[in-house]
Design an enzyme around this catalytic site. Structure first.
Site, short mmCIF file in Angstrom:
data_model
loop_
_atom_site.label_atom_id
_atom_site.label_comp_id
_atom_site.label_asym_id
_atom_site.label_seq_id
_atom_site.Cartn_x
_atom_site.Cartn_y
_atom_site.Cartn_z
CG ASP A 52 6.16 -9.12 -5.99
OD1 ASP A 52 6.72 -9.31 -6.91
OD2 ASP A 52 5.65 -7.88 -5.92
CE1 TYR A 57 5.88 -2.12 -5.04
CE2 TYR A 57 6.32 -4.11 -4.13
CZ TYR A 57 5.71 -3.40 -5.11
OH TYR A 57 4.97 -4.18 -6.17
CE LYS A 86 7.23 -6.41 -8.89
NZ LYS A 86 6.87 -6.04 -7.37
CG HIS A 119 8.57 -1.88 -10.40
ND1 HIS A 119 8.83 -1.88 -9.21
CD2 HIS A 119 7.08 -2.13 -10.71
CE1 HIS A 119 7.56 -1.74 -8.56
NE2 HIS A 119 6.58 -2.11 -9.49
N1 LIG Z 1 3.83 -4.68 -10.53
C1 LIG Z 1 3.14 -3.80 -10.20
O1 LIG Z 1 3.12 -2.67 -10.74
C2 LIG Z 1 2.37 -3.97 -9.17
C3 LIG Z 1 1.09 -2.99 -8.76
C4 LIG Z 1 0.54 -3.40 -7.46
C5 LIG Z 1 0.62 -4.49 -6.88
N2 LIG Z 1 1.80 -5.45 -7.06
C6 LIG Z 1 2.23 -6.38 -6.06
O2 LIG Z 1 1.06 -7.18 -5.91
C7 LIG Z 1 0.69 -7.30 -4.56
C8 LIG Z 1 -0.81 -7.41 -4.27
O3 LIG Z 1 -1.33 -6.29 -4.75
P1 LIG Z 1 -2.75 -5.92 -4.11
O4 LIG Z 1 -2.51 -4.78 -2.96
O5 LIG Z 1 -3.60 -5.46 -5.12
O6 LIG Z 1 -3.45 -7.23 -3.58
P2 LIG Z 1 -4.94 -7.53 -3.16
O7 LIG Z 1 -4.65 -8.65 -2.20
O8 LIG Z 1 -5.67 -7.80 -4.33
O9 LIG Z 1 -5.49 -6.52 -2.33
C9 LIG Z 1 -5.14 -5.92 -1.13
C10 LIG Z 1 -6.24 -5.18 -0.41
O10 LIG Z 1 -7.26 -6.18 -0.20
C11 LIG Z 1 -7.60 -6.38 1.06
N3 LIG Z 1 -7.59 -7.59 1.45
C12 LIG Z 1 -6.62 -8.62 1.49
N4 LIG Z 1 -7.06 -9.84 1.89
C13 LIG Z 1 -8.28 -9.80 2.06
C14 LIG Z 1 -9.57 -10.31 2.51
N5 LIG Z 1 -9.22 -11.95 2.90
N6 LIG Z 1 -10.56 -10.06 2.69
C15 LIG Z 1 -11.11 -8.84 2.17
N7 LIG Z 1 -10.16 -7.73 1.93
C16 LIG Z 1 -8.74 -8.47 1.89
C17 LIG Z 1 -6.44 -5.52 1.68
O11 LIG Z 1 -7.13 -4.79 2.62
P3 LIG Z 1 -6.51 -4.27 4.16
O12 LIG Z 1 -5.57 -3.02 3.89
O13 LIG Z 1 -7.56 -4.01 5.19
O14 LIG Z 1 -5.77 -5.69 4.75
C18 LIG Z 1 -5.88 -4.55 0.67
O15 LIG Z 1 -6.65 -3.36 0.94
C19 LIG Z 1 1.41 -6.21 -3.97
O16 LIG Z 1 1.76 -6.11 -2.56
C20 LIG Z 1 2.60 -6.06 -4.84
O17 LIG Z 1 3.54 -6.99 -4.40
C21 LIG Z 1 2.61 -5.14 -8.20
#
Ligand SMILES: NC(=O)c1ccc[n+]([C@@H]2O[C@H](COP(=O)([O-])OP(=O)(O)OC[C@H]3O[C@@H](n4cnc5c(N)ncnc54)[C@H](OP(=O)(O)O)[C@@H]3O)[C@@H](O)[C@H]2O)c1
Length: 312
Positions: A52, A57, A86, A119
């Protein structure tokens, strides 16, 4: 849902002949360019096949490089992966949609997209400034274009075979309903924040009824602490089953019929987040019964991306 044991290979069908989307997706919202490259390659190596991206980004070039190198190294073809990007808010004017799409493809080094999303439903002042503001710091919105105008331009991309499926992100059910009614090509995917603290049950039910894939971002609560990863119900289930809290949360999301996006930044976490298997029914139900309610990202209300810092 999946004919394979485990949840890693789960795929969900996309409407309008769009094929299938792997339920487990890797999100590329990573500010550091070098980490973008290593994390993307690690995700591909761990087994992720759904990526994604977004022009917002500002790292599509790095993702493109990593995918190209990773596919070659693993002897894989473009069609072995599913890639989304997006359209950003400052490109909602219909005449800006195809150029923005082609620029993303160019940066990603691809010649088609599996999925293109609007987006957010908020149009910003058109132009190359992604975050247009007045002198008081207020966002400059654009009231000269409707979401349906932008959607019509997205439909043309599908007509022209440039992308296989189109959808929306950061949309509420209230905004989705009129667009769904008027759309000639119905949205294939809706990408929104969702986790046990924000189950979005009404939107999920609507999506299931109309064959729209519900794609959850922040399934781990964006890794915020305190937060979901430390929730006592999740921790107890993880200990009981012998998995990690992250694996419990990701399995729950897939088992409730959603696709998801997660952003592990190391090879070890990529393997951890990919290697998930079904939760026993009682564990699944316990997570579904969590009563805490919390939205972590305000983008759905403003069009401005950003997670809300947790209170300690
Ligand atoms: N449409 C939108 O507006 C929108 C908004 C936000 C996100 N997104 C999309 O969604 C994706 C995922 O978003 P998200 O950042 O919320 O993902 P997430 O996987 O829920 O959270 C990522 C965070 O979780 C931590 N993490 C990942 N795997 C882990 C594990 N196994 N154990 C403990 N902590 C873990 C990471 O830590 P570390 O940093 O320490 O590795 C990071 O801080 C984004 O990359 C993007 O593509 C879309």
């Amino acid at each position: 849902m999946s004919e394979f044991p485990g949840l890693q290979m789960a795929r969900l069908p996309l409407n309008h002949g769009g094929g299938q989307i792997p339920a487990l997706g890797f999100g590329t919202l990573i500010p550091d360019p070098a980490v973008t490259v290593t994390a993307t390659r690690d995700a591909l190596q761990a087994g992720f096949r759904h990526f994604d991206c977004a022009e917002r980004y500002r790292n599509e070039r790095e993702v493109g490089e990593a995918l190209q190198a990773g596919l070659a190294a693993q002897g894989m073809e473009r069609q072995d992966i599913f890639v989304t990007t997006k359209l950003w808010n400052s490109n909602h004017r219909p005449e800006r949609v195809a150029p923005a799409f082609e620029a993303s493809l160019d940066r990603l080094k691809l010649n088609y997209l599996d999925l293109y999303l609007i987006h957010t439903p908020f149009a910003f002042q058109p132009g190359d400034e992604q975050d247009p503001r007045d002198q008081n710091g207020n966002v400059l919105y654009d009231d000269g274009v409707t979401l349906l105008d932008t959607w019509r331009a997205m439909e043309s991309l599908v007509d022209r075979g440039r992308c296989r499926a189109i959808g929306l992100s950061d949309i509420t059910l209230n905004k989705l309903l009129p667009l769904y009614e008027s759309a000639r090509i119905k949205p294939a995917v809706v990408q929104v924040e969702s986790h046990p603290y924000l189950p979005e049950t009404e939107l999920l039910e609507f999506c299931k009824k109309h064959g729209i894939v519900f794609l959850a971002f922040a399934p781990l609560g964006h890794g915020m602490r305190p937060g979901l990863l430390e929730n006592p119900v999740i921790s107890a289930i993880a200990v009981r089953i012998g998995i990690t809290p992250a694996q419990a949360l990701l399995a729950w999301a897939v088992q409730r019929g959603t696709a998801l996006l997660t952003t592990p930044k190391t090879a070890a976490r990529a393997r951890e987040n990919f290697e998930i298997s079904p939760l026993p029914q009682d564990a699944f139900d316990e997570i579904s019964r969590i009563q805490t309610r919390q939205r972590l990202n305000d983008v759905v209300n403003t069009g401005n991306p950003g997670f809300i810092p947790p209170k300690n």
